[in-house]
Design a protein around this motif. Structure first.
Motif, mmCIF file in Angstrom:
data_model
loop_
_atom_site.group_PDB
_atom_site.id
_atom_site.type_symbol
_atom_site.label_atom_id
_atom_site.label_comp_id
_atom_site.label_asym_id
_atom_site.label_seq_id
_atom_site.Cartn_x
_atom_site.Cartn_y
_atom_site.Cartn_z
ATOM 1 N N ASN A 42 0.880 -1.257 -0.047
ATOM 2 C CA ASN A 42 -0.079 0.003 -0.019
ATOM 3 C C ASN A 42 0.810 1.195 -0.022
ATOM 4 O O ASN A 42 0.473 2.391 -0.941
ATOM 5 N N TRP A 81 2.442 1.777 -3.522
ATOM 6 C CA TRP A 81 1.283 2.242 -4.454
ATOM 7 C C TRP A 81 0.948 3.841 -4.224
ATOM 8 O O TRP A 81 0.924 4.768 -5.087
ATOM 9 N N SER A 131 4.282 3.600 -10.843
ATOM 10 C CA SER A 131 3.100 2.661 -10.119
ATOM 11 C C SER A 131 2.169 2.045 -11.384
ATOM 12 O O SER A 131 1.597 0.985 -11.375
ATOM 13 N N TYR A 186 1.453 -1.807 -12.163
ATOM 14 C CA TYR A 186 0.064 -2.093 -11.908
ATOM 15 C C TYR A 186 -0.272 -3.022 -13.163
ATOM 16 O O TYR A 186 -0.757 -4.149 -13.281
ATOM 17 N N ARG A 240 -7.434 2.167 -11.397
ATOM 18 C CA ARG A 240 -7.498 1.137 -10.313
ATOM 19 C C ARG A 240 -9.056 0.475 -10.070
ATOM 20 O O ARG A 240 -9.747 0.373 -9.011
ATOM 21 N N TRP A 242 -7.705 7.982 -9.168
ATOM 22 C CA TRP A 242 -7.320 6.514 -8.938
ATOM 23 C C TRP A 242 -8.380 5.784 -9.757
ATOM 24 O O TRP A 242 -7.918 4.664 -10.384
ATOM 25 N N ASP A 299 -9.333 2.861 -1.184
ATOM 26 C CA ASP A 299 -8.336 2.128 -0.814
ATOM 27 C C ASP A 299 -8.248 1.302 0.661
ATOM 28 O O ASP A 299 -8.429 1.962 1.457
#
Length: 467
Positions: free
Chosen positions: A176, A179, A187, A191, A214, A354, A364
């Motif tokens: 975490n 990221w 990142s 990913y 994400r 995100w 998150d």
């Protein structure tokens, strides 16, 4: 990863359980905590209204109905825990010609099994977990199955490094941190690289339109192999229906369709609650930390479970409820309405970056759980653990962010939390090792992440030399 934080699953339960096992577990938890006497089953809540004295007492009048009889009860506080998978979203108006379609169509909620689809031609609209599960199951009996998706999705296996459950490897404090602190181009590269480790999504027609966002991935171990075998095909969005077929956006046609399954998600609504109570702006519920309406005279209403993340629902709801109770009992104080509104706007901006859509419920997981834990004194203090219990500190930081971490300290501390954390990999492996041939292998996520980061860090160092 999904258990209540002071009630581990039995160590013979499989890591990914059938729903009957989940029900057994929840029933066992309710019995252990003596909760059944507080639950009124088969009871409909008709309305929730502020009492006339709300500004002073913060109390609510709740009207419920059972067996045709209504009852009004006054409560000091209310939690709304209906989640966000409530009302099936069947967007029939979005598909021209559907009203003329002569085959059958249904929402995924009404799908109960593959038997009725044997030998049929089936179109599944959507590419979420339900859509993929249904399409894969149907592909063993149906004549042909096609999945239609407008935007695509990342598809992940439940098995990650060394065959470990994906979340035990991925959902860690160390990961975490990476990221959140790495430059976005690094990142994003990591990913996409990780998502394509199993198979190249573009080769299978699954590549998301914006691959670096994400958005919640799909977990399905069979879908790529079913596509590889030709029993499932992927097509773009449906442009229109005819009486017997579907016309896709690329101009191709799926003829002689027998069934259409709309795996198009759910809507959430609160028909028993006045709209003014939960402020709604641009179809977005405005809730502080996804829980508290920011403009209430008294903070005696909380919404539980209206978030979605790459983390488990049960410990998230547990953490939310713990904080809500402390607010209800004046053990915790909420910020001012302005501070709460500013926080909501700030979080919305981050979600746009995100996840790409402001109305998303995604958040998150580790960051969110720590935020809630900070309010109630349950966030693990890593520096303190490093000084007092280094072995535990390393497991908490580099190992999976299991729910037990939030019962190590503070109110609600559980004496069994340390043992549960230190033995979590043993319990993960045990149900699989029904034939033990050697010592169980424990993953080393710290070293695996270092290896994964080596190339982008070297690349970053080279780029910095030119500035």
């Amino acid at each position: 990863m999904m258990c209540f934080p002071d009630f581990p699953y039995p160590d013979d339960y499989p890591n990914f359980m059938h729903h009957s096992k989940i029900q057994e577990y929840i029933e066992a938890f309710a019995q252990k905590k003596n909760l059944l006497r507080y639950i009124r089953f088969e009871t409909l809540v008709s309305s929730i209204k502020k009492c006339p004295s709300f500004r002073v007492t913060g109390q609510w009048e709740v009207v419920s109905e059972k067996n045709g009889k209504q009852e009004s009860t006054t409560f000091d506080a209310v939690m709304i825990c209906s989640g966000h998978h409530v009302y099936p979203n069947l967007p029939s108006d979005s598909f021209p010609g559907l009203d003329k379609f002569q085959g059958h169509y249904l929402h995924s909620r009404d799908y109960k099994g593959p038997e009725a689809f044997k030998g049929k031609r089936v179109l599944v609209i959507g590419l979420g977990n339900s859509a993929c599960d249904i399409a894969v199951e149907l592909s063993h009996l149906a004549t042909q199955v096609i999945i239609s998706t407008r935007s695509g999705s990342w598809v992940m296996s439940r098995l990650w490094d060394d065959g470990c459950p994906w979340d035990m490897v991925y959902v860690t404090r160390f990961a975490n941190l990476l990221w959140n602190v790495l430059p976005s181009f690094v990142s994003d590269w990591l990913y996409v690289k990780k998502m394509n480790t199993w198979f190249k999504h573009e080769n299978y027609g699954l590549m998301p339109l914006n691959g670096t966002l994400r958005n919640e991935p799909v977990f399905n171990d069979e879908l790529p192999s079913r596509i590889l075998c030709g029993t499932v095909s992927i097509k773009p969005g449906v442009k229109a229906f005819t009486e017997t077929s579907a016309v896709f956006e690329d101009g191709t046609v799926f003829e002689a369709i027998d069934f259409v399954v709309f795996a198009t998600g759910y809507n959430y609504a609160y028909p028993y609650l006045d709209d003014s109570i939960i402020q709604n702006r641009n179809k977005e519920l405005y809730l502080f930390k996804g829980i508290f309406p920011p403009l209430m005279e008294k903070p005696t209403l909380a919404v539980i479970g209206l978030v979605q993340s790459l983390g488990a629902a049960i410990p998230t709801a547990d953490q939310q409820a713990r904080w809500a109770v402390k607010v209800f009992t004046n053990s915790c104080t909420l910020p001012t309405p302005k501070e709460m509104m500013d926080d909501i706007d700030k979080k919305m901006e981050k979600k746009l970056k995100w996840f790409g859509q402001s109305q998303t419920l995604q958040t998150d997981y580790v960051t969110y759980m720590d935020e809630l834990g900070s309010f109630i004194g349950a966030k693990p203090n890593i520096p303190w653990l490093l000084l007092t219990d280094p072995q535990l500190a390393l497991e908490v930081y580099f190992g999976p962010c299991t729910p037990y971490q939030f019962r190590l300290m503070g109110p609600g501390k559980w004496d069994g939390a340390r043992k549960a954390i230190m033995t979590q990999w043993d319990r993960t492996v045990k149900p699989m090792r029904t034939r033990a041939v050697s010592e169980a292998h424990r993953p080393q996520p710290f070293y695996d992440l270092l290896k994964m980061l080596l190339f982008p860090l070297l690349l970053l160092s080279v780029l910095l030399l030119f500035y």
